[in-house]
Write a protein that holds these residues in place. Structure first.
Motif, PDB file in Angstrom:
ATOM      1  N   GLU A  44       0.808  -1.206   0.000  1.00  0.00           N
ATOM      2  CA  GLU A  44       0.000   0.000   0.000  1.00  0.00           C
ATOM      3  C   GLU A  44       0.847   1.263   0.000  1.00  0.00           C
ATOM      4  O   GLU A  44       0.321   2.359  -0.073  1.00  0.00           O
ATOM      5  CB  GLU A  44      -0.944  -0.008   1.195  1.00  0.00           C
ATOM      6  N   GLU A  45       2.157   1.124   0.098  1.00  0.00           N
ATOM      7  CA  GLU A  45       3.058   2.272   0.102  1.00  0.00           C
ATOM      8  C   GLU A  45       3.380   2.734  -1.315  1.00  0.00           C
ATOM      9  O   GLU A  45       3.919   3.811  -1.495  1.00  0.00           O
ATOM     10  CB  GLU A  45       4.358   1.920   0.839  1.00  0.00           C
ATOM     11  N   THR A  46       3.064   1.924  -2.323  1.00  0.00           N
ATOM     12  CA  THR A  46       3.388   2.251  -3.702  1.00  0.00           C
ATOM     13  C   THR A  46       2.333   3.176  -4.283  1.00  0.00           C
ATOM     14  O   THR A  46       1.151   2.863  -4.270  1.00  0.00           O
ATOM     15  CB  THR A  46       3.472   0.980  -4.562  1.00  0.00           C
ATOM     16  N   ALA A  47       2.780   4.327  -4.784  1.00  0.00           N
ATOM     17  CA  ALA A  47       1.874   5.259  -5.445  1.00  0.00           C
ATOM     18  C   ALA A  47       2.416   5.548  -6.839  1.00  0.00           C
ATOM     19  O   ALA A  47       3.627   5.500  -7.071  1.00  0.00           O
ATOM     20  CB  ALA A  47       1.753   6.547  -4.640  1.00  0.00           C
ATOM     21  N   TYR A  48       1.529   5.835  -7.750  1.00  0.00           N
ATOM     22  CA  TYR A  48       1.900   6.146  -9.119  1.00  0.00           C
ATOM     23  C   TYR A  48       1.463   7.566  -9.449  1.00  0.00           C
ATOM     24  O   TYR A  48       0.404   8.015  -9.006  1.00  0.00           O
ATOM     25  CB  TYR A  48       1.251   5.156 -10.097  1.00  0.00           C
ATOM     26  N   ILE A  49       2.289   8.241 -10.220  1.00  0.00           N
ATOM     27  CA  ILE A  49       1.999   9.611 -10.629  1.00  0.00           C
ATOM     28  C   ILE A  49       1.697   9.616 -12.122  1.00  0.00           C
ATOM     29  O   ILE A  49       2.485   9.125 -12.923  1.00  0.00           O
ATOM     30  CB  ILE A  49       3.193  10.540 -10.332  1.00  0.00           C
ATOM     31  N   PHE A  50       0.531  10.180 -12.473  1.00  0.00           N
ATOM     32  CA  PHE A  50       0.135  10.322 -13.864  1.00  0.00           C
ATOM     33  C   PHE A  50      -0.192  11.784 -14.138  1.00  0.00           C
ATOM     34  O   PHE A  50      -0.885  12.429 -13.347  1.00  0.00           O
ATOM     35  CB  PHE A  50      -1.117   9.493 -14.174  1.00  0.00           C
ATOM     36  N   ARG A  51       0.295  12.311 -15.251  1.00  0.00           N
ATOM     37  CA  ARG A  51      -0.063  13.659 -15.671  1.00  0.00           C
ATOM     38  C   ARG A  51      -1.448  13.585 -16.322  1.00  0.00           C
ATOM     39  O   ARG A  51      -1.747  12.665 -17.089  1.00  0.00           O
ATOM     40  CB  ARG A  51       0.963  14.211 -16.661  1.00  0.00           C
ATOM     41  N   ILE A  52      -2.296  14.541 -16.007  1.00  0.00           N
ATOM     42  CA  ILE A  52      -3.629  14.595 -16.596  1.00  0.00           C
ATOM     43  C   ILE A  52      -3.541  15.485 -17.832  1.00  0.00           C
ATOM     44  O   ILE A  52      -3.369  16.698 -17.731  1.00  0.00           O
ATOM     45  CB  ILE A  52      -4.667  15.138 -15.597  1.00  0.00           C
ATOM     46  N   ASP A  53      -3.619  14.864 -19.006  1.00  0.00           N
ATOM     47  CA  ASP A  53      -3.541  15.566 -20.274  1.00  0.00           C
ATOM     48  C   ASP A  53      -4.918  15.560 -20.941  1.00  0.00           C
ATOM     49  O   ASP A  53      -5.851  14.900 -20.468  1.00  0.00           O
ATOM     50  CB  ASP A  53      -2.524  14.896 -21.205  1.00  0.00           C
ATOM     51  N   THR A  54      -5.025  16.261 -22.040  1.00  0.00           N
ATOM     52  CA  THR A  54      -6.255  16.287 -22.823  1.00  0.00           C
ATOM     53  C   THR A  54      -5.949  15.756 -24.217  1.00  0.00           C
ATOM     54  O   THR A  54      -4.989  16.199 -24.853  1.00  0.00           O
ATOM     55  CB  THR A  54      -6.800  17.728 -22.925  1.00  0.00           C
ATOM     56  N   ASP A  55      -6.762  14.796 -24.681  1.00  0.00           N
ATOM     57  CA  ASP A  55      -6.534  14.238 -26.016  1.00  0.00           C
ATOM     58  C   ASP A  55      -7.172  15.128 -27.077  1.00  0.00           C
ATOM     59  O   ASP A  55      -7.764  16.167 -26.769  1.00  0.00           O
ATOM     60  CB  ASP A  55      -7.000  12.780 -26.100  1.00  0.00           C
ATOM     61  N   GLU A  56      -7.080  14.703 -28.345  1.00  0.00           N
ATOM     62  CA  GLU A  56      -7.576  15.510 -29.460  1.00  0.00           C
ATOM     63  C   GLU A  56      -9.088  15.693 -29.439  1.00  0.00           C
ATOM     64  O   GLU A  56      -9.622  16.616 -30.059  1.00  0.00           O
ATOM     65  CB  GLU A  56      -7.132  14.906 -30.809  1.00  0.00           C
ATOM     66  N   ASP A  57      -9.809  14.830 -28.702  1.00  0.00           N
ATOM     67  CA  ASP A  57     -11.263  14.953 -28.576  1.00  0.00           C
ATOM     68  C   ASP A  57     -11.674  15.805 -27.382  1.00  0.00           C
ATOM     69  O   ASP A  57     -12.859  15.992 -27.125  1.00  0.00           O
ATOM     70  CB  ASP A  57     -11.900  13.570 -28.441  1.00  0.00           C
ATOM     71  N   GLY A  58     -10.685  16.276 -26.616  1.00  0.00           N
ATOM     72  CA  GLY A  58     -10.981  17.091 -25.445  1.00  0.00           C
ATOM     73  C   GLY A  58     -11.220  16.287 -24.175  1.00  0.00           C
ATOM     74  O   GLY A  58     -11.615  16.847 -23.157  1.00  0.00           O
ATOM     75  N   ASP A  59     -10.984  14.971 -24.253  1.00  0.00           N
ATOM     76  CA  ASP A  59     -11.166  14.111 -23.083  1.00  0.00           C
ATOM     77  C   ASP A  59      -9.890  14.064 -22.259  1.00  0.00           C
ATOM     78  O   ASP A  59      -8.779  14.117 -22.809  1.00  0.00           O
ATOM     79  CB  ASP A  59     -11.524  12.680 -23.519  1.00  0.00           C
ATOM     80  N   GLU A  60     -10.061  13.953 -20.943  1.00  0.00           N
ATOM     81  CA  GLU A  60      -8.889  13.818 -20.079  1.00  0.00           C
ATOM     82  C   GLU A  60      -8.308  12.415 -20.204  1.00  0.00           C
ATOM     83  O   GLU A  60      -9.046  11.426 -20.242  1.00  0.00           O
ATOM     84  CB  GLU A  60      -9.260  14.083 -18.623  1.00  0.00           C
ATOM     85  N   VAL A  61      -6.986  12.360 -20.299  1.00  0.00           N
ATOM     86  CA  VAL A  61      -6.268  11.087 -20.343  1.00  0.00           C
ATOM     87  C   VAL A  61      -5.114  11.157 -19.355  1.00  0.00           C
ATOM     88  O   VAL A  61      -4.580  12.227 -19.080  1.00  0.00           O
ATOM     89  CB  VAL A  61      -5.731  10.769 -21.763  1.00  0.00           C
ATOM     90  N   LEU A  62      -4.752  10.008 -18.818  1.00  0.00           N
ATOM     91  CA  LEU A  62      -3.628   9.932 -17.894  1.00  0.00           C
ATOM     92  C   LEU A  62      -2.390   9.504 -18.656  1.00  0.00           C
ATOM     93  O   LEU A  62      -2.416   8.523 -19.398  1.00  0.00           O
ATOM     94  CB  LEU A  62      -3.925   8.942 -16.766  1.00  0.00           C
ATOM     95  N   THR A  63      -1.297  10.236 -18.440  1.00  0.00           N
ATOM     96  CA  THR A  63      -0.033   9.960 -19.106  1.00  0.00           C
ATOM     97  C   THR A  63       1.010   9.627 -18.050  1.00  0.00           C
ATOM     98  O   THR A  63       1.163  10.364 -17.077  1.00  0.00           O
ATOM     99  CB  THR A  63       0.435  11.193 -19.916  1.00  0.00           C
ATOM    100  N   VAL A  64       1.727   8.529 -18.264  1.00  0.00           N
ATOM    101  CA  VAL A  64       2.790   8.137 -17.347  1.00  0.00           C
ATOM    102  C   VAL A  64       3.879   9.198 -17.346  1.00  0.00           C
ATOM    103  O   VAL A  64       4.288   9.682 -18.402  1.00  0.00           O
ATOM    104  CB  VAL A  64       3.394   6.769 -17.752  1.00  0.00           C
ATOM    105  N   VAL A  65       4.343   9.580 -16.153  1.00  0.00           N
ATOM    106  CA  VAL A  65       5.427  10.550 -16.037  1.00  0.00           C
ATOM    107  C   VAL A  65       6.739   9.785 -16.134  1.00  0.00           C
ATOM    108  O   VAL A  65       7.092   9.031 -15.228  1.00  0.00           O
ATOM    109  CB  VAL A  65       5.339  11.331 -14.711  1.00  0.00           C
ATOM    110  N   GLU A  66       7.443   9.950 -17.238  1.00  0.00           N
ATOM    111  CA  GLU A  66       8.688   9.222 -17.458  1.00  0.00           C
ATOM    112  C   GLU A  66       9.932  10.054 -17.166  1.00  0.00           C
ATOM    113  O   GLU A  66      11.001   9.520 -16.941  1.00  0.00           O
ATOM    114  CB  GLU A  66       8.728   8.696 -18.892  1.00  0.00           C
TER     115      GLU A  66
END
Length: 98
Positions: A44-66
């Protein structure tokens, strides 16, 4: 009363679904980032970070932070936010005890 937590389902490249709990969202340099923990892992100590981006349709998508630098900035911002919340909770508890 039970605390309702927001969950999200993400799919990997093979289409396998994984459930995550949304710990919160933090903004760093005009970008929003979702902090997620897996609901099916024992750690339960593991957390993931995703950037909240917007795709070409205007929908929110999660992008892995590399990018390591971007990841560290978000991690530090999240830790600072958590410390502030902890201090506020601690101050409220002490005020109630007086």
């Amino acid at each position: 009363m039970m605390d309702e937590r927001e969950t999200i389902t993400l799919y990997d490249e093979e289409g396998k679904a994984s459930e995550f709990e949304v710990l919160g969202v933090v903004t760093v340099e005009d970008n929003d980032y979702a902090i997620l923990i897996p609901m099916d892992e024992e750690d339960e100590e593991t957390a993931y970070i995703f950037r909240i981006d917007t795709d070409e349709d205007g929908d929110e998508v999660l992008t892995v932070v590399e990018d390591d630098e971007e990841f560290e900035k978000v991690k530090e911002a999240w830790e600072a936010l958590c410390e502030e919340d902890f201090e506020e909770d601690y101050d409220e508890e002490n005020l109630e005890d007086d």
